[in-house]
Design a protein around this motif. Structure first.
Motif, PDB file in Angstrom:
ATOM      1  N   ILE A 154       2.292   2.302   2.634  1.00 26.53           N
ATOM      2  CA  ILE A 154       2.223   2.610   4.247  1.00 26.53           C
ATOM      3  C   ILE A 154       2.891   1.481   4.976  1.00 26.53           C
ATOM      4  O   ILE A 154       2.421   0.263   5.044  1.00 26.53           O
ATOM      5  CB  ILE A 154       0.787   2.554   4.563  1.00 26.53           C
ATOM      6  CG1 ILE A 154      -0.069   3.524   3.882  1.00 26.53           C
ATOM      7  CG2 ILE A 154       0.790   3.032   6.220  1.00 26.53           C
ATOM      8  CD1 ILE A 154      -1.524   3.634   4.286  1.00 26.53           C
ATOM      9  N   LYS A 155       4.130   1.662   5.070  1.00 26.10           N
ATOM     10  CA  LYS A 155       5.326   0.909   5.792  1.00 26.10           C
ATOM     11  C   LYS A 155       4.687  -0.166   6.861  1.00 26.10           C
ATOM     12  O   LYS A 155       4.874  -1.410   6.627  1.00 26.10           O
ATOM     13  CB  LYS A 155       6.285   1.385   6.390  1.00 26.10           C
ATOM     14  CG  LYS A 155       7.472   0.490   6.500  1.00 26.10           C
ATOM     15  CD  LYS A 155       8.849   1.045   7.030  1.00 26.10           C
ATOM     16  CE  LYS A 155       9.723  -0.061   7.379  1.00 26.10           C
ATOM     17  NZ  LYS A 155      11.006   0.420   8.023  1.00 26.10           N
ATOM     18  N   THR A 208       0.969  -1.104   0.137  1.00 22.05           N
ATOM     19  CA  THR A 208      -0.045   0.037  -0.048  1.00 22.05           C
ATOM     20  C   THR A 208       0.813   0.957  -0.023  1.00 22.05           C
ATOM     21  O   THR A 208       0.351   2.301  -0.293  1.00 22.05           O
ATOM     22  CB  THR A 208      -0.810   0.175   1.125  1.00 22.05           C
ATOM     23  OG1 THR A 208      -0.101   0.196   2.410  1.00 22.05           O
ATOM     24  CG2 THR A 208      -1.860  -1.129   1.420  1.00 22.05           C
TER      25      THR A 208
END
Ligand SMILES: C[S@@+](CC[C@H](N)C(=O)[O-])C[C@H]1O[C@@H](n2cnc3c(N)ncnc32)[C@H](O)[C@@H]1O
Length: 197
Positions: free
Chosen positions: A122-123, A120
């Motif tokens: 988003i880590k 995504t």
């Protein structure tokens, strides 16, 4: 400073020259050399196997008397007679069990996972999803790996990694973490190698 993404880095070029479908094959080769994973006649499960470079290598190593099962949520082009391919989701335990029953497989010699979730960006979310998928691999490996059999799993490092590793060390033996040379410089992935009691 991390190096920029290079689609045509030396590993990708080498893979193209040597007829492998992906550069990731060189990670498995290095892990295999170091941990002596694969031998003639073995039965191997490869989770998250598309496009299939690991399976190309596994097929040669296990030979015609061996058997490899590759699963992925996307299709994989045929590889060899000793490689059976299934479009399956690692999170669908019932479907995986049904496939193994159909294949008449009760034990694997080695379980591999190079699964990477659709990222995504988003880590924390990506890392959590990677751990979730890898935990599903471990559940299957606990059930189907023979005693002393090795399990190799890619997992993203991050907030949940230490807890994940602690659990692996509790339930498995000879747990090692490595970053093969062919891992991209910008990557936060590592490989966990462990052995079933
Ligand atoms: C890095 S690629 C694997 C490359 C492979 N080892 C090779 O050498 O060709 C990661 C794979 O994980 C698969 N994957 C992601 N989520 C999955 C899931 N829930 N179940 C099965 N496969 C999944 C992706 O479709 C992708 O093909």
């Amino acid at each position: 400073m991390p190096k920029p993404y290079q689609p045509n880095d030396k590993w990708s070029q080498k893979a193209a020259e040597e007829g492998y479908r992906a550069r990731s094959v060189y990670k498995l080769m290095e892990i295999d050399t170091r941990f002596r994973l694969l031998r003639h006649g073995m039965t191997v499960l490869d989770c998250g196997a598309a496009p299939g470079s690991w399976l190309q290598y596994v097929a040669q190593k296990i030979g015609p008397k061996g058997k490899a099962i590759g699963i992925d949520t996307t299709d994989i082009e045929p590889i060899a007679d000793n490689v059976h391919l299934y479009r399956l989701d690692m999170m669908n335990e019932a479907a995986l069990e049904a496939m193994l029953a159909q294949e008449n497989i009760h034990q694997f010699s080695v379980v591999l996972s190079d699964i990477a979730p659709n990222t995504t960006g988003i880590k924390d979310v990506d890392q959590w999803r990677s751990v979730e998928l890898t935990e599903a691999v471990l559940v299957l490996a606990q059930k189907y790996l023979k005693p002393g059999g090795k399990c190799v799993m890619k997992v993203f490092r991050g907030a949940d990694f230490d807890e994940f590793l602690r659990k692996v060390k509790r339930d498995w033996k000879n747990v090692k973490v490595m970053t093969p040379k062919a891992t991209r410089d910008r990557s936060f992935e590592v490989y966990v190698i462990c052995e079933k009691h």
